[in-house]
Design a protein around this motif. Structure first.
Motif, PDB file in Angstrom:
ATOM      1  N   SER A 117       0.818  -1.213   0.000  1.00  0.00           N
ATOM      2  CA  SER A 117       0.000   0.000   0.000  1.00  0.00           C
ATOM      3  C   SER A 117       0.853   1.264   0.000  1.00  0.00           C
ATOM      4  CB  SER A 117      -0.938   0.008   1.214  1.00  0.00           C
ATOM      5  OG  SER A 117      -0.212  -0.071   2.429  1.00  0.00           O
ATOM      6  N   ASN A 118       1.996   1.232   0.689  1.00  0.00           N
ATOM      7  CA  ASN A 118       2.879   2.398   0.704  1.00  0.00           C
ATOM      8  C   ASN A 118       3.441   2.671  -0.683  1.00  0.00           C
ATOM      9  OD1 ASN A 118       2.639   2.837   3.528  1.00  0.00           O
ATOM     10  ND2 ASN A 118       4.159   1.242   3.918  1.00  0.00           N
ATOM     11  N   LEU A 119       3.798   1.606  -1.389  1.00  0.00           N
ATOM     12  CA  LEU A 119       4.345   1.762  -2.734  1.00  0.00           C
ATOM     13  C   LEU A 119       3.287   2.277  -3.698  1.00  0.00           C
ATOM     14  CD1 LEU A 119       6.753   1.390  -4.625  1.00  0.00           C
ATOM     15  CD2 LEU A 119       5.997  -0.970  -5.011  1.00  0.00           C
ATOM     16  N   VAL A 120       2.060   1.784  -3.552  1.00  0.00           N
ATOM     17  CA  VAL A 120       0.960   2.269  -4.395  1.00  0.00           C
ATOM     18  C   VAL A 120       0.764   3.767  -4.198  1.00  0.00           C
ATOM     19  CG1 VAL A 120      -1.541   2.177  -4.773  1.00  0.00           C
ATOM     20  CG2 VAL A 120      -0.232   0.061  -4.525  1.00  0.00           C
ATOM     21  N   ALA A 121       0.765   4.215  -2.933  1.00  0.00           N
ATOM     22  CA  ALA A 121       0.599   5.640  -2.649  1.00  0.00           C
ATOM     23  C   ALA A 121       1.734   6.451  -3.259  1.00  0.00           C
ATOM     24  CB  ALA A 121       0.538   5.866  -1.138  1.00  0.00           C
ATOM     25  N   LEU A 122       2.972   5.965  -3.132  1.00  0.00           N
ATOM     26  CA  LEU A 122       4.126   6.688  -3.669  1.00  0.00           C
ATOM     27  C   LEU A 122       4.066   6.799  -5.185  1.00  0.00           C
ATOM     28  CD1 LEU A 122       6.881   8.042  -3.371  1.00  0.00           C
ATOM     29  CD2 LEU A 122       7.924   5.757  -3.391  1.00  0.00           C
ATOM     30  N   ILE A 123       3.758   5.697  -5.858  1.00  0.00           N
ATOM     31  CA  ILE A 123       3.689   5.717  -7.328  1.00  0.00           C
ATOM     32  C   ILE A 123       2.581   6.653  -7.801  1.00  0.00           C
ATOM     33  CG2 ILE A 123       3.161   4.335  -9.368  1.00  0.00           C
ATOM     34  CD1 ILE A 123       4.473   1.947  -7.965  1.00  0.00           C
ATOM     35  N   ARG A 124       1.429   6.538  -7.163  1.00  0.00           N
ATOM     36  CA  ARG A 124       0.282   7.350  -7.564  1.00  0.00           C
ATOM     37  C   ARG A 124       0.576   8.836  -7.402  1.00  0.00           C
ATOM     38  NH1 ARG A 124      -5.919   6.073  -5.513  1.00  0.00           N
ATOM     39  NH2 ARG A 124      -6.927   7.864  -6.513  1.00  0.00           N
ATOM     40  N   LEU A 125       1.166   9.228  -6.287  1.00  0.00           N
ATOM     41  CA  LEU A 125       1.444  10.639  -6.025  1.00  0.00           C
ATOM     42  C   LEU A 125       2.637  11.142  -6.840  1.00  0.00           C
ATOM     43  CD1 LEU A 125       0.779  10.505  -2.202  1.00  0.00           C
ATOM     44  CD2 LEU A 125      -0.537  11.818  -3.875  1.00  0.00           C
TER      45      LEU A 125
END
Length: 297
Positions: A27-35
């Motif tokens: 989930s942390n990686l998803v947030a980083l990629i998205r932002l």
């Protein structure tokens, strides 16, 4: 109004896309990629020569909380919740905005607090599902941290722009995403196991879509549309994504509430809280419309 409606409809699909295609990823990686993708959209428009360092730091801090912490908690909540539950739990964001405004202005609106309690009652009825209640409540807590982060960011950003009327949103919007990227990079660097990261082609397309359109363009659409409608209309649109997202999750992605009767009762209570809250807002002087559009959308 078209900008607000467009953003609401697009966001309605985002909940189910994340649950269906990205829930297996860090989930942390998803947030980083998205932002990071959102930052890439607005970075070319940054114009910072006339912005002093203090304001830059405030905007970066705002983005770190409003988008970085918000998305980290929001995406992590999918470990415990269905997409429609995540959508429902965003109901509290406008209430948090009101309460934070009340705190900053040293005033208290009892009616808004009572409608908040009514909304809590509705969500409690919806989320009650026997043995899974504890797991749902974990997701609920993460969502409330997400909601409060987004609410704080809205209030603080508005205060910055009000104190510095020469700032154009387009010139500084990228700083918000820069702060979000910096914050979400911390847990990724600290805990992500890169050997376990395996992003499929479909997940890549979903991430590109979510990062560029719902997280990037739609937030700017929302910011622009908010300056062109009155307060009551904005509040209604702020909650419109919830029934849209619930309908999308149930009708298009096959999610089903565990107890349809309690789900309907809970939704009726929540919608009643929304209607009461919006109607009372139109009668409260400080929530009356501002007919003149903001010069700096």
């Amino acid at each position: 109004m078209i900008a607000l409606l467009s953003a609401s409809v697009i966001w309605a699909f985002s909940f189910s896309l994340i649950k269906q295609y990205l829930s297996g990823l860090d989930s942390n990686l998803v947030a980083l990629i998205r932002l990071s993708l959102s930052f890439a959209v607005f970075a070319p428009f940054l114009r910072l020569k006339a912005i002093n360092r203090t304001i830059r730091a405030k905007l970066i801090l705002t983005g770190a909380i409003q988008y970085g912490l918000m998305y980290t908690m929001y995406i992590y909540s999918y470990r415990f919740l269905t997409a429609y539950q995540v959508a429902i739990f965003t109901i509290f964001t406008p209430i948090y905005v009101t309460l934070i405004n009340d705190f900053c202005s040293k005033r208290f609106h009892r009616f808004f607090f009572l409608t908040a309690l009514l909304a809590v009652t509705g969500t409690a009825i919806i989320t009650y599902s026997g043995g899974r209640f504890a797991g749902v409540m974990k997701g609920f807590v993460f969502m409330q941290v997400s909601n409060m982060s987004f609410a704080f960011g809205q209030v603080y950003y508005k205060a910055i722009i009000k104190q510095n009327p020469g700032i154009r949103a387009m010139d500084v919007f990228g700083l918000l995403y820069l702060g979000a990227v910096l914050l979400t990079a911390i847990p990724v660097c600290a805990s992500t196991d890169w050997n376990e990261v395996n992003i499929t082609a479909r997940q890549t397309l979903v991430l590109l879509y979510l990062g560029i359109i719902p997280s990037g363009i739609c937030f700017f659409l929302w910011n622009t549309g908010a300056t062109r409608v009155n307060t009551g209309t904005l509040a209604v649109f702020n909650n419109m994504k919830i029934p849209l997202a619930v309908a999308c999750s149930i009708l298009l992605f096959g999610e089903r509430p565990e107890n349809a009767f309690l789900f309907v009762i809970g939704m009726v209570i929540i919608i009643s809280a929304i209607v009461m809250n919006e109607y009372h807002a139109t009668l409260t002087p400080e929530y009356q419309p501002v007919n003149k559009p903001d010069k700096y959308p």
